[in-house]
Scaffold this active site. Structure first.
Site, PDB file in Angstrom:
ATOM      1  N   ARG A 261       0.876  -1.174   0.000  1.00  0.00           N
ATOM      2  CA  ARG A 261       0.000   0.000   0.000  1.00  0.00           C
ATOM      3  C   ARG A 261       0.909   1.219   0.000  1.00  0.00           C
ATOM      4  O   ARG A 261       1.485   1.566   1.027  1.00  0.00           O
ATOM      5  CB  ARG A 261      -0.853  -0.056   1.276  1.00  0.00           C
ATOM      6  CG  ARG A 261      -2.023   0.907   1.313  1.00  0.00           C
ATOM      7  CD  ARG A 261      -2.535   1.046   2.737  1.00  0.00           C
ATOM      8  NE  ARG A 261      -1.654   1.902   3.514  1.00  0.00           N
ATOM      9  CZ  ARG A 261      -1.470   1.814   4.831  1.00  0.00           C
ATOM     10  NH1 ARG A 261      -2.091   0.906   5.539  1.00  0.00           N
ATOM     11  NH2 ARG A 261      -0.642   2.651   5.453  1.00  0.00           N
ATOM     12  N   HIS A 265      -3.416   4.521   4.749  1.00  0.00           N
ATOM     13  CA  HIS A 265      -4.554   3.591   4.786  1.00  0.00           C
ATOM     14  C   HIS A 265      -5.774   4.227   4.121  1.00  0.00           C
ATOM     15  O   HIS A 265      -6.415   3.640   3.256  1.00  0.00           O
ATOM     16  CB  HIS A 265      -4.854   3.203   6.232  1.00  0.00           C
ATOM     17  CG  HIS A 265      -6.120   2.434   6.377  1.00  0.00           C
ATOM     18  ND1 HIS A 265      -6.260   1.152   5.899  1.00  0.00           N
ATOM     19  CD2 HIS A 265      -7.324   2.772   6.920  1.00  0.00           C
ATOM     20  CE1 HIS A 265      -7.501   0.733   6.141  1.00  0.00           C
ATOM     21  NE2 HIS A 265      -8.146   1.700   6.754  1.00  0.00           N
ATOM     22  N   TYR A 274       4.005   5.368  11.672  1.00  0.00           N
ATOM     23  CA  TYR A 274       4.251   3.955  11.994  1.00  0.00           C
ATOM     24  C   TYR A 274       5.103   3.198  10.976  1.00  0.00           C
ATOM     25  O   TYR A 274       5.364   2.028  11.157  1.00  0.00           O
ATOM     26  CB  TYR A 274       2.925   3.219  12.236  1.00  0.00           C
ATOM     27  CG  TYR A 274       1.927   3.307  11.089  1.00  0.00           C
ATOM     28  CD1 TYR A 274       2.041   2.485   9.972  1.00  0.00           C
ATOM     29  CD2 TYR A 274       0.878   4.231  11.123  1.00  0.00           C
ATOM     30  CE1 TYR A 274       1.134   2.568   8.925  1.00  0.00           C
ATOM     31  CE2 TYR A 274      -0.030   4.317  10.080  1.00  0.00           C
ATOM     32  CZ  TYR A 274       0.100   3.479   8.986  1.00  0.00           C
ATOM     33  OH  TYR A 274      -0.791   3.573   7.950  1.00  0.00           O
TER      34      TYR A 274
HETATM   35  C1  LIG Z   1     -14.876  -5.858  11.642  1.00  0.00           C
HETATM   36  C2  LIG Z   1     -14.032  -4.632  11.528  1.00  0.00           C
HETATM   37  N1  LIG Z   1     -13.062  -4.384  12.425  1.00  0.00           N
HETATM   38  C3  LIG Z   1     -12.294  -3.286  12.313  1.00  0.00           C
HETATM   39  C4  LIG Z   1     -12.496  -2.402  11.293  1.00  0.00           C
HETATM   40  C5  LIG Z   1     -11.604  -1.156  11.177  1.00  0.00           C
HETATM   41  N2  LIG Z   1     -10.743  -1.333   9.994  1.00  0.00           N
HETATM   42  C6  LIG Z   1     -11.004  -0.718   8.832  1.00  0.00           C
HETATM   43  S1  LIG Z   1      -9.875  -1.081   7.660  1.00  0.00           S
HETATM   44  C7  LIG Z   1      -8.995  -2.062   8.710  1.00  0.00           C
HETATM   45  C8  LIG Z   1      -7.722  -2.739   8.269  1.00  0.00           C
HETATM   46  C9  LIG Z   1      -7.934  -3.738   7.189  1.00  0.00           C
HETATM   47  O1  LIG Z   1      -6.701  -4.181   6.728  1.00  0.00           O
HETATM   48  P1  LIG Z   1      -6.558  -5.115   5.484  1.00  0.00           P
HETATM   49  O2  LIG Z   1      -7.582  -6.197   5.523  1.00  0.00           O
HETATM   50  O3  LIG Z   1      -5.138  -5.537   5.386  1.00  0.00           O
HETATM   51  O4  LIG Z   1      -6.957  -4.193   4.235  1.00  0.00           O
HETATM   52  P2  LIG Z   1      -6.200  -2.897   3.648  1.00  0.00           P
HETATM   53  O5  LIG Z   1      -6.877  -1.714   4.267  1.00  0.00           O
HETATM   54  O6  LIG Z   1      -4.765  -3.001   4.005  1.00  0.00           O
HETATM   55  O7  LIG Z   1      -6.442  -2.935   2.187  1.00  0.00           O
HETATM   56  C10 LIG Z   1      -9.597  -2.083   9.973  1.00  0.00           C
HETATM   57  C11 LIG Z   1      -9.069  -2.828  11.119  1.00  0.00           C
HETATM   58  C12 LIG Z   1     -13.546  -2.663  10.382  1.00  0.00           C
HETATM   59  N3  LIG Z   1     -13.796  -1.854   9.349  1.00  0.00           N
HETATM   60  N4  LIG Z   1     -14.287  -3.784  10.501  1.00  0.00           N
END
Ligand SMILES: Cc1ncc(C[n+]2csc(CCOP(=O)(O)OP(=O)(O)O)c2C)c(N)n1
Ligand SMILES: [Mg+2]
Length: 363
Positions: A261, A265, A274
């Site tokens: 990425r 985020h 971080y």
């Molecule tokens: C069930 C749930 N827990 C926490 C969140 C908060 N949250 C939003 S994005 C994210 C990280 C997701 O990471 P990843 O699956 O690696 O996807 P990326 O954003 O890196 O594409 C989190 C923890 C959420 N949206 N849903």
């Protein structure tokens, strides 16, 4: 006597790669780089257009037109490679960052923009293109993809479903239920995990103790494969193989596309808090678009004409996005309640009337 268990699969930690970071072909022989020139150019066009539109999304957010946006910069090869080899009738179950896949399916920039503007309820039009609405609730959509795959099979369709998930999503219980259910039912489903190294500020190394995400497939009895997620041809080849297997009764596959990425985020995040600048620099040198362009030049597919065509399409799509977002009419908020159930429930009707009454006061 107990049933014999399936023979354990082995997973290669070395990702499948067809084109090196410097654009030269690798010695990989299990998968082919040989696609028709029109397909090779189309993949390039799709990646560049995705990146340009992504930049426009960020600009619009910075200009106050969108509350939030999650950039896919750096992940274009993974998304385009994986989606481009599928049939238009194969259902995609996205997380939220799959702009490249949305564009490939003919979802318009304005339709994607409405989701990020919060002007429409989660992109219901996506379903007209065999794409499920985005899943902000992390990990939940893996189960939807498995259920849809099992349904397609029972209806005698030969379509497959693909769940696009993040590395972080594989830390959720739902993801593991989906992997298991898919595997025991031999569902025609592919889990395409974009391991972009981060789940917001949590690095992938803090999310699992095993050697890789692909290795998780071993415990579920399905093939697991790591692929260079910044190599569009490798992603195309690996997904084509997994989809073919699923389509012909061979069950699910878990693909881990190793990518990065490049941006924050979301537009609300500050990744300098971080992760190090060195890490980012290291991955910038593995940029999926620059690498693929060099490769296309070396095989004589890249041309000025291609570049002009791509630039013109990017320009047109960015203008389309801007026109749809800036000063675009918002949807009727009452529609929010109309598509939850076939028939509105009394409670939803009450909530709708309350909202309309409040809006009427503001008007
Ligand atoms: C069930 C749930 N827990 C926490 C969140 C908060 N949250 C939003 S994005 C994210 C990280 C997701 O990471 P990843 O699956 O690696 O996807 P990326 O954003 O890196 O594409 C989190 C923890 C959420 N949206 N849903
Ligand atoms: Mg991630």
């Amino acid at each position: 006597m107990a049933e014999p268990y399936a023979t354990p699969q082995s997973v290669d930690l070395d990702p499948v790669r067809l084109v090196e970071a410097d654009g030269s072909p690798t010695s990989e022989t299990r998968y082919s780089r040989d696609l028709p020139p029109e397909t090779l150019s189309w993949l390039y066009e799709s990646m560049v257009v995705t990146r340009d539109l992504d930049t426009e999304f960020i600009n619009l957010q910075r200009q106050g037109e969108l509350a939030l946006y999650a950039s896919c910069r750096g992940q274009e090869a993974a998304q385009i490679g994986a989606a481009a080899c599928l049939r238009k009738t194969d259902w995609l179950f996205p997380q939220y960052r799959e702009i490249g896949a949305f564009l490939l399916r003919g979802i318009t920039p304005g339709q994607i923009g409405a989701v990020w503007r919060g002007a429409w309820h989660g992109g219901l039009e996506f379903t007209n293109h065999c794409v499920a609405p985005i899943a902000i609730a992390i990990g939940t959509h893996g189960l939807h993809a498995v259920g849809a795959a099992m349904a397609a099979e029972r209806l005698g369709e030969d379509s497959v479903t693909v769940a696009f998930m993040g590395d972080g999503a594989t830390s959720e219980g739902d993801a593991h239920e989906a992997f298991n259910m898919a595997s025991v039912s031999k569902a025609p489903c592919v889990f395409f995990i974009q391991n972009n190294q981060w789940a917001i500020s949590v690095p992938v190394g803090h999310q699992m103790a095993g050697p890789s995400i692909a290795h998780r497939a071993v415990g579920y009895g399905m093939p697991g494969i790591r692929v260079d997620g910044n190599d569009v041809l490798a992603c195309y080849a690996v997904m084509a193989e997994a989809a073919e297997r699923a389509r012909h009764g061979g069950g699910p596959t878990l693909i881990e596309a190793v990518t990065y990425r490049m941006g924050p985020h979301t537009t609300s995040d500050d990744p300098t808090r971080y992760r190090s600048a060195d890490e980012v620099q290291d991955w910038l040198a593995r940029d999926p678009i620059a690498r693929y362009r060099t490769y296309l030049e070396s095989v004589g597919v890249f041309s000025e004409r291609l570049q002009e065509r791509v630039a013109a399409r990017s320009h047109r799509l960015c203008a389309e996005l801007r026109d749809a977002i800036v000063g675009g009419a918002d949807h009727d908020p009452a529609e929010l309640f109309d598509t939850v159930y076939a028939e509105i429930t009394p409670e939803l009707a009450r909530q709708r009337d309350e909202l309309l009454a409040e809006l009427a006061k503001e008007a």
